[in-house]
Enzyme design. Structure first.
Site, PDB file in Angstrom:
ATOM      1  N   ASP A   1       0.896  -1.167   0.080  1.00 40.18           N
ATOM      2  CA  ASP A   1      -0.011  -0.131   0.026  1.00 40.18           C
ATOM      3  C   ASP A   1       0.984   1.221   0.199  1.00 40.18           C
ATOM      4  O   ASP A   1       1.992   1.425   0.585  1.00 40.18           O
ATOM      5  CB  ASP A   1      -0.983  -0.235   1.195  1.00 40.18           C
ATOM      6  CG  ASP A   1      -1.998   0.989   1.287  1.00 40.18           C
ATOM      7  OD1 ASP A   1      -2.858   0.727   0.887  1.00 40.18           O
ATOM      8  OD2 ASP A   1      -1.663   2.044   1.764  1.00 40.18           O
ATOM      9  N   ILE A   2       0.634   2.124  -0.669  1.00 40.44           N
ATOM     10  CA  ILE A   2       1.428   3.408  -0.756  1.00 40.44           C
ATOM     11  C   ILE A   2       1.027   4.167   0.370  1.00 40.44           C
ATOM     12  O   ILE A   2      -0.196   4.513   0.569  1.00 40.44           O
ATOM     13  CB  ILE A   2       0.983   4.374  -2.161  1.00 40.44           C
ATOM     14  CG1 ILE A   2       1.218   3.461  -3.537  1.00 40.44           C
ATOM     15  CG2 ILE A   2       1.873   5.635  -2.171  1.00 40.44           C
ATOM     16  CD1 ILE A   2       0.843   3.897  -4.584  1.00 40.44           C
TER      17      ILE A   2
ATOM     18  N   ASN B   1      -2.225  12.873  -2.485  1.00 39.30           N
ATOM     19  CA  ASN B   1      -3.379  13.540  -3.600  1.00 39.30           C
ATOM     20  C   ASN B   1      -4.001  14.717  -3.345  1.00 39.30           C
ATOM     21  O   ASN B   1      -4.040  15.760  -4.063  1.00 39.30           O
ATOM     22  CB  ASN B   1      -4.504  12.590  -3.417  1.00 39.30           C
ATOM     23  CG  ASN B   1      -4.391  11.800  -4.602  1.00 39.30           C
ATOM     24  OD1 ASN B   1      -3.875  11.877  -5.462  1.00 39.30           O
ATOM     25  ND2 ASN B   1      -5.236  10.554  -4.415  1.00 39.30           N
TER      26      ASN B   1
ATOM     27  N   ASP C   1      -2.484   9.726  -9.748  1.00 44.54           N
ATOM     28  CA  ASP C   1      -2.461   8.686 -10.718  1.00 44.54           C
ATOM     29  C   ASP C   1      -1.029   8.412 -11.063  1.00 44.54           C
ATOM     30  O   ASP C   1      -0.878   7.151 -11.362  1.00 44.54           O
ATOM     31  CB  ASP C   1      -3.363   8.956 -11.781  1.00 44.54           C
ATOM     32  CG  ASP C   1      -5.032   8.901 -11.260  1.00 44.54           C
ATOM     33  OD1 ASP C   1      -5.243   8.468 -10.213  1.00 44.54           O
ATOM     34  OD2 ASP C   1      -5.742   9.353 -12.135  1.00 44.54           O
TER      35      ASP C   1
ATOM     36  N   GLU D   1      -5.105   2.599  -3.685  1.00 46.42           N
ATOM     37  CA  GLU D   1      -3.524   2.509  -3.704  1.00 46.42           C
ATOM     38  C   GLU D   1      -3.027   1.155  -3.218  1.00 46.42           C
ATOM     39  O   GLU D   1      -1.926   1.350  -2.611  1.00 46.42           O
ATOM     40  CB  GLU D   1      -3.024   3.784  -2.853  1.00 46.42           C
ATOM     41  CG  GLU D   1      -3.242   3.693  -1.418  1.00 46.42           C
ATOM     42  CD  GLU D   1      -4.697   4.303  -1.037  1.00 46.42           C
ATOM     43  OE1 GLU D   1      -5.538   4.222  -1.847  1.00 46.42           O
ATOM     44  OE2 GLU D   1      -4.749   4.612   0.154  1.00 46.42           O
TER      45      GLU D   1
END
Ligand code: C2E
Length: 355
Positions: A221-222, A229, A238, A264
């Site tokens: 997971d980022i 964002n 994106d 994500e």
């Protein structure tokens, strides 16, 4: 009751306005644009608060995941009836593919028999032409020659038609393969989508359970993607998803299987590989991601380090695919709690939890 009927029951039932208000309140709270698709998602969520969709939304909200257009599309593809449509497309595709095989084989058989027929007539013509005396033979020969010329002409026309039909069959097959690829691919990262991942996990799990071979699952997971964002905008977000997707796609190349699992979140299946080896490999990968300097394309500003957290779990004897996924997820959250930008092996996560 199918999903369409369920949705009809929500929007036309006695609780319709109350549920609509709950849905809109949730959308405002989660900062979700009131597009028709998003409204359908949140209305279903309000109508069925224990459904997989509602639980997924709850989980994402608790994790602070942003509900971007991309993530909402993933939710819709996974949970709305459209995903049933995808199944139908796949089934229809399979059937069409089988039909095309049959037609293709029939065309080839007709092609071969028309060639054989032409050859037989040609042989008969040459045999008869060797009998050189009587008038009746001449008549037969001449009749046969005419028939042969006609059959040859018909053969030529038929062969042309068969060639055109065969080309069309091949074009249809390519188109079908493309439709099938699209239905199982995440358009942003080009990795497999969640639906394809779920199917692959099921198959890989069955194969491992049958053969007794090992298998490891990783979820990644980022870190702080929502914050990212909010700072840089969804378009740049994106691009980051694409970047991380491209790195994980390289690591997860066949026979491994990499997918964008959610907004994500990514997942990789490692058939035949031990958790310790996967753990080491992913540590190198997340180091590579963290050390890369990404730039905003429009302004060339440095975006700051992108970090990724991961959880790794190796299938235990008798364990279900769902339980394996839960352990990998728990290991991922241990990585998050432990400071992010790291990978945790589920065995170690269990040790920490028990301590
Ligand atoms: P993309 O823009 O379609 O780029 C695809 C691949 O082309 C990249 O894969 C990289 O191998 C190459 N490439 C594109 N632009 C450059 C460049 O300016 N210099 C160099 N040396 N190579 C370039 P890669 O690196 O795995 O990135 C995959 C995707 O991740 C990119 O797709 C893009 O969407 C995103 N990305 C990667 N780095 C950045 C970045 O610094 N800024 C932004 N905004 N996006 C990035």
């Amino acid at each position: 009751m199918d999903s369409t009927a369920e949705f009809e029951a929500i929007v036309r039932g006695p609780d319709a306005y109350r549920l609509a208000r709950i849905a809109l309140d949730m959308m405002v709270r989660h900062k979700v644009w009131p597009t028709p698709l998003n409204y359908e998602l949140w209305l279903r969520c309000a109508g069925e608060p224990r459904s997989p969709l509602a639980l997924e939304i709850e989980r994402m909200a608790a994790a602070g995941a942003p509900f971007t257009d991309a993530t909402c599309e993933v939710l819709a593809a996974t949970h709305l009836p459209k995903s049933r449509l995808t199944d139908e497309i796949r089934d229809a595709g399979d059937q069409l593919s089988r039909e095309l095989d049959t037609v293709s084989r029939a065309i080839q058989a007709a092609h071969r028999s028309s060639q054989a027929y032409g050859a037989t007539l040609a042989d008969a013509t040459s045999e008869l032409s060797e009998q050189n005396d009587t008038g009746s033979l001449k008549t037969i020969v001449s009749g046969l020659s005419g028939a042969t010329r006609q059959v040859e002409e018909e053969n030529r026309v038929l062969q042309k038609q068969l060639k055109e039909s065969t080309n069309e069959v091949h074009q249809l097959r390519d188109h079908l393969a493309q439709v099938r690829r699209d239905a199982t691919t995440d358009a942003l990262t080009n990795l497999a989508n969640r639906k394809a991942f779920d199917a692959e996990l099921h198959h890989a799990h069955q194969a491992a359970a049958r053969s007794g071979a090992c298998m490891t699952l990783a979820v990644l997971d980022i870190d702080h993607f929502k914050r990212f964002n909010d700072t840089w905008g969804h378009q740049t977000g994106d691009q980051v998803l694409r970047y991380v997707g491209s790195v994980l796609g390289r690591v997860g190349a066949a026979p491994r299987f990499a997918a964008r699992y959610g907004g994500e979140e990514f997942a990789i299946i490692f058939p035949g590989e031990k958790a310790a080896a996967v753990h080491g490999m992913l540590q190198d990968v997340i180091q590579e991601v963290a050390s890369r300097t990404l730039r905003r394309r429009s302004t060339n500003e440095e975006l700051g380090a992108i970090t990724v957290s991961g959880g790794v779990a190796e299938l235990k004897a008798g364990e279900t695919a769902h339980a394996l996924l839960e352990r990998a997820d728990a290991a991922l959250y241990a990585s998050k709690r432990g400071g992010r930008n790291r990978v945790t092996n589920a065995q170690a996560a269990k040790g920490v939890a028990a301590a």
